[in-house]
Design a protein around this motif. Structure first.
Motif, short mmCIF file in Angstrom:
data_model
loop_
_atom_site.label_atom_id
_atom_site.label_comp_id
_atom_site.label_asym_id
_atom_site.label_seq_id
_atom_site.Cartn_x
_atom_site.Cartn_y
_atom_site.Cartn_z
N LEU A 73 34.79 36.80 39.85
CA LEU A 73 35.50 36.65 41.13
C LEU A 73 35.45 35.18 41.51
N GLU A 74 36.60 34.60 41.72
CA GLU A 74 36.63 33.22 42.19
C GLU A 74 36.98 33.27 43.67
N SER A 75 36.22 32.54 44.46
CA SER A 75 36.43 32.57 45.90
C SER A 75 37.08 31.28 46.40
N SER A 76 37.61 31.38 47.58
CA SER A 76 38.10 30.20 48.30
C SER A 76 37.64 30.33 49.75
N TRP A 77 37.58 29.20 50.42
CA TRP A 77 37.13 29.16 51.81
C TRP A 77 38.35 29.24 52.72
N ASN A 78 38.37 30.27 53.55
CA ASN A 78 39.45 30.44 54.51
C ASN A 78 39.05 29.68 55.78
N LYS A 79 39.70 28.54 56.01
CA LYS A 79 39.33 27.68 57.14
C LYS A 79 39.59 28.35 58.49
N LYS A 80 40.66 29.14 58.58
CA LYS A 80 40.97 29.81 59.85
C LYS A 80 39.93 30.87 60.19
N GLN A 81 39.62 31.72 59.21
CA GLN A 81 38.67 32.81 59.47
C GLN A 81 37.23 32.38 59.26
N ASN A 120 27.92 30.57 41.28
CA ASN A 120 27.80 29.16 41.66
C ASN A 120 28.54 28.93 42.96
N CYS A 121 29.06 27.75 43.14
CA CYS A 121 29.68 27.36 44.40
C CYS A 121 30.88 28.23 44.77
N ASN A 122 31.66 28.70 43.78
CA ASN A 122 32.85 29.49 44.12
C ASN A 122 33.17 30.59 43.10
N LYS A 123 32.27 30.88 42.17
CA LYS A 123 32.51 31.95 41.19
C LYS A 123 31.31 32.88 41.11
N ILE A 124 31.62 34.16 40.97
CA ILE A 124 30.59 35.20 40.90
C ILE A 124 30.88 36.05 39.67
N THR A 125 29.86 36.28 38.86
CA THR A 125 29.98 37.16 37.70
C THR A 125 29.34 38.50 38.06
N VAL A 126 30.05 39.58 37.76
CA VAL A 126 29.56 40.93 38.08
C VAL A 126 29.75 41.82 36.86
N ILE A 127 28.71 42.55 36.51
CA ILE A 127 28.83 43.61 35.49
C ILE A 127 28.88 44.92 36.25
N TRP A 128 29.81 45.78 35.87
CA TRP A 128 30.01 47.05 36.57
C TRP A 128 30.15 48.19 35.57
N SER A 129 30.03 49.40 36.07
CA SER A 129 30.28 50.59 35.23
C SER A 129 30.94 51.65 36.10
N ALA A 130 31.63 52.56 35.41
CA ALA A 130 32.27 53.69 36.10
C ALA A 130 32.42 54.81 35.08
N GLN A 161 39.86 34.69 45.68
CA GLN A 161 41.02 33.90 45.28
C GLN A 161 41.66 34.48 44.02
N ASN A 162 40.82 34.87 43.06
CA ASN A 162 41.34 35.55 41.88
C ASN A 162 40.30 36.43 41.24
N ILE A 163 40.78 37.38 40.47
CA ILE A 163 39.95 38.38 39.81
C ILE A 163 40.27 38.31 38.32
N LYS A 164 39.24 38.09 37.53
CA LYS A 164 39.40 38.08 36.07
C LYS A 164 38.46 39.15 35.53
N VAL A 165 39.04 40.23 35.03
CA VAL A 165 38.22 41.38 34.62
C VAL A 165 38.57 41.82 33.21
N GLU A 166 37.56 42.21 32.47
CA GLU A 166 37.73 42.81 31.14
C GLU A 166 36.76 43.98 31.03
N PHE A 167 37.16 45.01 30.29
CA PHE A 167 36.34 46.22 30.16
C PHE A 167 36.68 46.93 28.86
N ASN A 168 35.84 47.95 28.52
CA ASN A 168 36.13 48.69 27.30
C ASN A 168 37.34 49.59 27.57
N SER A 169 38.48 49.04 27.22
CA SER A 169 39.76 49.65 27.58
C SER A 169 40.03 50.97 26.86
N MET A 170 39.41 51.22 25.71
CA MET A 170 39.65 52.48 25.00
C MET A 170 39.13 53.66 25.82
#
Length: 174
Positions: free
Chosen positions: A138-146, A109-119, A152-161
């Motif tokens: 991933l939550e984003s913010s607008w850098n006015k200078k650049q 949406n306007c400032n959040k991105i959902t991503v599914i990943w694997s490794a 802005q922040n990373i919220k991640v969860e995965f199969n930790s085992m």
């Protein structure tokens, strides 16, 4: 003819205003921004170098993951990286360098991105790599200078085992 000129002008103005909707007057993400931030996240975890810290917001950055807290043997329910410097220090001392593959991007949406990943990886010589699959917001913010979006922040969860076992942790069956 005059009607079409006015309609074109109104459409252009409306499209420009959409860049500032729903985000406190800050610019909203567009597809190119989403692609850039997703690739930045992937590369930060796959091939860290200090210049990649430029993709992270200076103020208010944090990383949250009960999965990481669990693997690290820490209490859950609080940010594992309370600020940008803590994240950079961890990456500089012991980078993940995971072969992260982006499986799916969206919704966003306007400032959040959902991503599914694997490794699929292992740090244990001779061990069979186990697949790890996760989801990150991933939550984003607008850098006015650049004049660009940053993470802005990373919220991640995965199969930790599987992650735990791939990094040398041992789980006994009972």
């Amino acid at each position: 003819m005059r009607f079409f000129s006015i309609l074109t002008l109104a459409t252009s103005v409306s499209a420009g205003l959409l860049d500032f909707r729903h985000n406190g007057g800050e610019k909203c993400l567009k597809e190119r921004d989403v692609n850039k931030l997703v690739e930045a996240y992937r590369s930060i975890l796959s091939s860290w170098n200090p210049s990649k810290a430029d993709f992270l917001a200076d103020d208010g950055f944090f990383g949250y993951s009960d999965s990481i807290n669990t693997v690290a043997g820490l209490q859950t329910g609080f940010p594992i990286f309370p600020n940008k410097q803590a994240f950079i220090d961890r990456q500089n001392s012991s980078p993940d360098n995971l072969p992260l593959t982006v499986v799916e991007v969206g919704p966003w949406n306007c400032n959040k991105i959902t991503v599914i990943w694997s490794a699929t990886f292992t740090y244990v010589p001779g061990a069979t790599p186990l697949p790890v699959r996760g989801i990150v917001v991933l939550e984003s913010s607008w850098n006015k200078k650049q004049k660009e979006h940053e993470i802005q922040n990373i919220k991640v969860e995965f199969n930790s085992m599987n992650f735990f076992r791939n990094t040398g942790g041992v789980c006994e069956r009972r």
